[in-house]
Design a protein around this motif. Structure first.
Motif, PDB file in Angstrom:
ATOM      1  N   SER A  93       7.237  -6.484 -34.380  1.00 53.56           N
ATOM      2  CA  SER A  93       7.144  -5.842 -35.680  1.00 53.56           C
ATOM      3  C   SER A  93       5.670  -5.621 -35.996  1.00 53.56           C
ATOM      4  O   SER A  93       4.784  -6.196 -35.352  1.00 53.56           O
ATOM      5  CB  SER A  93       7.824  -6.684 -36.763  1.00 53.56           C
ATOM      6  N   SER A  94       5.429  -4.779 -36.986  1.00 53.14           N
ATOM      7  CA  SER A  94       4.043  -4.405 -37.254  1.00 53.14           C
ATOM      8  C   SER A  94       3.802  -4.287 -38.751  1.00 53.14           C
ATOM      9  O   SER A  94       4.732  -4.116 -39.547  1.00 53.14           O
ATOM     10  CB  SER A  94       3.736  -3.071 -36.564  1.00 53.14           C
ATOM     11  N   GLU A  95       2.555  -4.384 -39.092  1.00 53.96           N
ATOM     12  CA  GLU A  95       2.123  -4.312 -40.481  1.00 53.96           C
ATOM     13  C   GLU A  95       0.934  -3.365 -40.556  1.00 53.96           C
ATOM     14  O   GLU A  95       0.055  -3.404 -39.682  1.00 53.96           O
ATOM     15  CB  GLU A  95       1.677  -5.730 -40.861  1.00 53.96           C
ATOM     16  N   LEU A  96       0.933  -2.505 -41.563  1.00 52.25           N
ATOM     17  CA  LEU A  96      -0.207  -1.640 -41.836  1.00 52.25           C
ATOM     18  C   LEU A  96      -0.806  -2.076 -43.167  1.00 52.25           C
ATOM     19  O   LEU A  96      -0.084  -2.196 -44.162  1.00 52.25           O
ATOM     20  CB  LEU A  96       0.236  -0.181 -41.910  1.00 52.25           C
ATOM     21  N   ASN A  97      -2.092  -2.339 -43.178  1.00 52.63           N
ATOM     22  CA  ASN A  97      -2.783  -2.720 -44.394  1.00 52.63           C
ATOM     23  C   ASN A  97      -3.777  -1.636 -44.785  1.00 52.63           C
ATOM     24  O   ASN A  97      -4.508  -1.120 -43.931  1.00 52.63           O
ATOM     25  CB  ASN A  97      -3.541  -4.040 -44.181  1.00 52.63           C
ATOM     26  N   VAL A  98      -3.775  -1.305 -46.050  1.00 49.59           N
ATOM     27  CA  VAL A  98      -4.747  -0.341 -46.559  1.00 49.59           C
ATOM     28  C   VAL A  98      -5.483  -1.015 -47.711  1.00 49.59           C
ATOM     29  O   VAL A  98      -4.868  -1.395 -48.717  1.00 49.59           O
ATOM     30  CB  VAL A  98      -4.083   0.961 -47.037  1.00 49.59           C
ATOM     31  N   ASN A  99      -6.783  -1.184 -47.553  1.00 51.13           N
ATOM     32  CA  ASN A  99      -7.613  -1.822 -48.574  1.00 51.13           C
ATOM     33  C   ASN A  99      -8.304  -0.783 -49.443  1.00 51.13           C
ATOM     34  O   ASN A  99      -8.449   0.379 -49.044  1.00 51.13           O
ATOM     35  CB  ASN A  99      -8.665  -2.712 -47.905  1.00 51.13           C
ATOM     36  N   ALA A 100      -8.752  -1.231 -50.608  1.00 51.75           N
ATOM     37  CA  ALA A 100      -9.547  -0.369 -51.504  1.00 51.75           C
ATOM     38  C   ALA A 100      -8.905   1.007 -51.638  1.00 51.75           C
ATOM     39  O   ALA A 100      -9.520   2.038 -51.339  1.00 51.75           O
ATOM     40  CB  ALA A 100     -10.976  -0.269 -50.985  1.00 51.75           C
ATOM     41  N   GLN A 137      -4.837  -3.210 -52.819  1.00 49.73           N
ATOM     42  CA  GLN A 137      -4.520  -3.286 -51.408  1.00 49.73           C
ATOM     43  C   GLN A 137      -3.011  -3.123 -51.220  1.00 49.73           C
ATOM     44  O   GLN A 137      -2.229  -3.561 -52.073  1.00 49.73           O
ATOM     45  CB  GLN A 137      -4.970  -4.651 -50.860  1.00 49.73           C
ATOM     46  N   ALA A 138      -2.616  -2.473 -50.119  1.00 45.54           N
ATOM     47  CA  ALA A 138      -1.197  -2.256 -49.842  1.00 45.54           C
ATOM     48  C   ALA A 138      -0.860  -2.757 -48.444  1.00 45.54           C
ATOM     49  O   ALA A 138      -1.664  -2.625 -47.511  1.00 45.54           O
ATOM     50  CB  ALA A 138      -0.857  -0.770 -49.944  1.00 45.54           C
ATOM     51  N   THR A 139       0.341  -3.321 -48.313  1.00 44.45           N
ATOM     52  CA  THR A 139       0.845  -3.771 -47.015  1.00 44.45           C
ATOM     53  C   THR A 139       2.195  -3.130 -46.761  1.00 44.45           C
ATOM     54  O   THR A 139       3.110  -3.249 -47.578  1.00 44.45           O
ATOM     55  CB  THR A 139       0.984  -5.305 -46.980  1.00 44.45           C
ATOM     56  N   ARG A 156     -10.848   0.684 -43.562  1.00 44.08           N
ATOM     57  CA  ARG A 156      -9.995   0.037 -44.550  1.00 44.08           C
ATOM     58  C   ARG A 156      -8.507   0.212 -44.223  1.00 44.08           C
ATOM     59  O   ARG A 156      -7.665  -0.426 -44.838  1.00 44.08           O
ATOM     60  CB  ARG A 156     -10.322   0.547 -45.962  1.00 44.08           C
ATOM     61  N   PHE A 157      -8.225   1.054 -43.223  1.00 38.60           N
ATOM     62  CA  PHE A 157      -6.871   1.137 -42.663  1.00 38.60           C
ATOM     63  C   PHE A 157      -6.845   0.222 -41.436  1.00 38.60           C
ATOM     64  O   PHE A 157      -7.591   0.433 -40.477  1.00 38.60           O
ATOM     65  CB  PHE A 157      -6.528   2.559 -42.223  1.00 38.60           C
ATOM     66  N   SER A 158      -6.021  -0.801 -41.496  1.00 36.43           N
ATOM     67  CA  SER A 158      -5.932  -1.724 -40.370  1.00 36.43           C
ATOM     68  C   SER A 158      -4.497  -2.173 -40.203  1.00 36.43           C
ATOM     69  O   SER A 158      -3.646  -1.909 -41.054  1.00 36.43           O
ATOM     70  CB  SER A 158      -6.839  -2.936 -40.597  1.00 36.43           C
ATOM     71  N   GLY A 159      -4.243  -2.863 -39.119  1.00 32.92           N
ATOM     72  CA  GLY A 159      -2.882  -3.325 -38.907  1.00 32.92           C
ATOM     73  C   GLY A 159      -2.839  -4.397 -37.846  1.00 32.92           C
ATOM     74  O   GLY A 159      -3.869  -4.856 -37.330  1.00 32.92           O
ATOM     75  N   GLU A 190       2.613  -4.013 -27.147  1.00 30.76           N
ATOM     76  CA  GLU A 190       2.796  -5.430 -26.797  1.00 30.76           C
ATOM     77  C   GLU A 190       1.740  -6.328 -27.448  1.00 30.76           C
ATOM     78  O   GLU A 190       1.126  -7.175 -26.786  1.00 30.76           O
ATOM     79  CB  GLU A 190       2.816  -5.579 -25.274  1.00 30.76           C
ATOM     80  N   GLY A 191       1.524  -6.103 -28.717  1.00 29.02           N
ATOM     81  CA  GLY A 191       0.641  -6.974 -29.486  1.00 29.02           C
ATOM     82  C   GLY A 191      -0.817  -6.551 -29.542  1.00 29.02           C
ATOM     83  O   GLY A 191      -1.588  -7.104 -30.321  1.00 29.02           O
ATOM     84  N   GLU A 192      -1.195  -5.581 -28.722  1.00 30.15           N
ATOM     85  CA  GLU A 192      -2.604  -5.160 -28.682  1.00 30.15           C
ATOM     86  C   GLU A 192      -2.761  -3.781 -29.329  1.00 30.15           C
ATOM     87  O   GLU A 192      -1.887  -2.917 -29.163  1.00 30.15           O
ATOM     88  CB  GLU A 192      -3.088  -5.068 -27.228  1.00 30.15           C
ATOM     89  N   GLU A 193      -3.881  -3.567 -30.004  1.00 33.97           N
ATOM     90  CA  GLU A 193      -4.165  -2.238 -30.533  1.00 33.97           C
ATOM     91  C   GLU A 193      -4.615  -1.363 -29.372  1.00 33.97           C
ATOM     92  O   GLU A 193      -5.649  -1.629 -28.748  1.00 33.97           O
ATOM     93  CB  GLU A 193      -5.254  -2.295 -31.605  1.00 33.97           C
ATOM     94  N   ARG A 194      -3.875  -0.313 -29.112  1.00 34.18           N
ATOM     95  CA  ARG A 194      -4.203   0.575 -27.986  1.00 34.18           C
ATOM     96  C   ARG A 194      -5.169   1.671 -28.403  1.00 34.18           C
ATOM     97  O   ARG A 194      -6.030   2.074 -27.647  1.00 34.18           O
ATOM     98  CB  ARG A 194      -2.934   1.188 -27.426  1.00 34.18           C
ATOM     99  N   ASN A 195      -5.002   2.165 -29.607  1.00 37.01           N
ATOM    100  CA  ASN A 195      -5.901   3.216 -30.084  1.00 37.01           C
ATOM    101  C   ASN A 195      -5.724   3.370 -31.586  1.00 37.01           C
ATOM    102  O   ASN A 195      -4.703   2.940 -32.145  1.00 37.01           O
ATOM    103  CB  ASN A 195      -5.601   4.540 -29.386  1.00 37.01           C
ATOM    104  N   ARG A 196      -6.728   3.958 -32.228  1.00 39.79           N
ATOM    105  CA  ARG A 196      -6.597   4.273 -33.631  1.00 39.79           C
ATOM    106  C   ARG A 196      -7.088   5.689 -33.859  1.00 39.79           C
ATOM    107  O   ARG A 196      -7.919   6.220 -33.104  1.00 39.79           O
ATOM    108  CB  ARG A 196      -7.351   3.274 -34.503  1.00 39.79           C
ATOM    109  N   GLY A 197      -6.564   6.315 -34.897  1.00 45.55           N
ATOM    110  CA  GLY A 197      -6.954   7.673 -35.220  1.00 45.55           C
ATOM    111  C   GLY A 197      -8.227   7.692 -36.040  1.00 45.55           C
ATOM    112  O   GLY A 197      -8.892   6.674 -36.244  1.00 45.55           O
ATOM    113  N   ASN A 198      -8.560   8.872 -36.538  1.00 46.50           N
ATOM    114  CA  ASN A 198      -9.811   9.076 -37.246  1.00 46.50           C
ATOM    115  C   ASN A 198      -9.661   8.706 -38.726  1.00 46.50           C
ATOM    116  O   ASN A 198      -9.701   9.569 -39.605  1.00 46.50           O
ATOM    117  CB  ASN A 198     -10.234  10.544 -37.090  1.00 46.50           C
ATOM    118  N   PHE A 199      -9.470   7.438 -38.989  1.00 46.49           N
ATOM    119  CA  PHE A 199      -9.336   6.914 -40.347  1.00 46.49           C
ATOM    120  C   PHE A 199     -10.374   5.825 -40.556  1.00 46.49           C
ATOM    121  O   PHE A 199     -10.787   5.161 -39.610  1.00 46.49           O
ATOM    122  CB  PHE A 199      -7.916   6.339 -40.554  1.00 46.49           C
ATOM    123  N   PRO A 200     -10.788   5.621 -41.821  1.00 40.46           N
ATOM    124  CA  PRO A 200     -11.807   4.590 -42.083  1.00 40.46           C
ATOM    125  C   PRO A 200     -11.267   3.186 -41.803  1.00 40.46           C
ATOM    126  O   PRO A 200     -10.055   2.978 -41.749  1.00 40.46           O
ATOM    127  CB  PRO A 200     -12.124   4.790 -43.568  1.00 40.46           C
TER     128      PRO A 200
END
Lengths: 113, 112
Positions: A73-80, A18-20, A63-66, A51-61
């Motif tokens: 500030s923001s963090e992107l997490n990629v699992n598996a 996993q990566a952060t 396991r990509f979250s944030g 402003e703290g809310e996820e507005r949209n996400r692209g076409n990724f599985p």
């Protein structure tokens, strides 16, 4: 004025780990965007926070979250992690009314072995 | 599906040459077209174009948008080695839920 800052600069992981990745926007910017730039594919939109809310996400599985923190500030997490996740991950920020990335960070180079 | 196509994908020129980079788009709900320069890491903003036929200029760089034919060009005159970079074209949409759609970029190499 500090620009968009990302950490770490480089990250080496193995498959399945996993990566952060972290991003601090320009002061006063409350929107944060994440893009993946893989070789030969251009910038692919991953996530957009306002402003703290996820507005949209692209076409990724999934396991990509944030997330975006109260200080914007923001963090992107990629699992598996998979080999194909090797790429430059760029974060950008903007004023909330602009709705497009105004300033980009230098990115985190993620390498999967 | 929204699409932005840049051409050529790569280009090698000599210092002093003039280059034209192309960007065409097929998107729903067009708002603006943006050009960025990416040297090693962070793309840096060059131009934003919203209206057809109005040229934007910054030093040796200029750009224009044709909303009828759905394309934009970026011109660089009297190229210098410092112009070597990847030039990215992106389209901002009015939908409000999707930020920029990027093309794959044109890699420009300027040799002395």
């Amino acid at each position: 004025e500090a620009g968009v800052t990302q950490s770490p600069t480089h990250l080496i992981k193995t498959r399945g780990q996993q990566a952060t990745l972290r991003c601090s926007p320009i002061s006063g910017h409350t929107s944060v965007y994440w893009y993946q730039q893989a070789l030969g594919l251009g910038l692919q939109f991953l996530l957009w926070y306002d402003e703290g809310e996820e507005r949209n996400r692209g076409n990724f599985p999934p396991r990509f979250s944030g997330r975006q923190f109260p200080n914007y500030s923001s963090e992107l997490n990629v699992n598996a992690l998979e080999l194909e996740d090797s790429a430059l991950y760029l974060c950008a920020s903007s004023l909330v009314e602009v709705i497009w990335p105004q300033h980009f960070g230098d990115g985190t180079r993620l390498s999967i072995l | 599906e929204d699409k932005v196509v840049q051409s050529p994908l790569s280009l090698v020129v000599h210092e002093g040459d003039t280059v034209t980079l192309n960007c065409s788009y097929e998107v729903t709900n067009f708002r603006s077209l943006l050009w960025y320069k990416q040297e090693k890491k962070a793309p840096t903003f060059l131009f934003m174009l919203t209206s057809s036929g109005i040229e934007k200029k910054s030093g040796r760089l200029s750009s224009i948008l044709d909303k009828k034919e759905l394309f934009s060009i970026l011109n660089i005159t009297a190229t210098q080695t410092g112009d070597s970079a990847v030039y990215l074209c992106a389209v901002a949409l009015n939908s409000g839920n999707t930020p920029l759609v990027f093309g794959k970029g044109t890699r420009l190499s300027v040799i002395a």
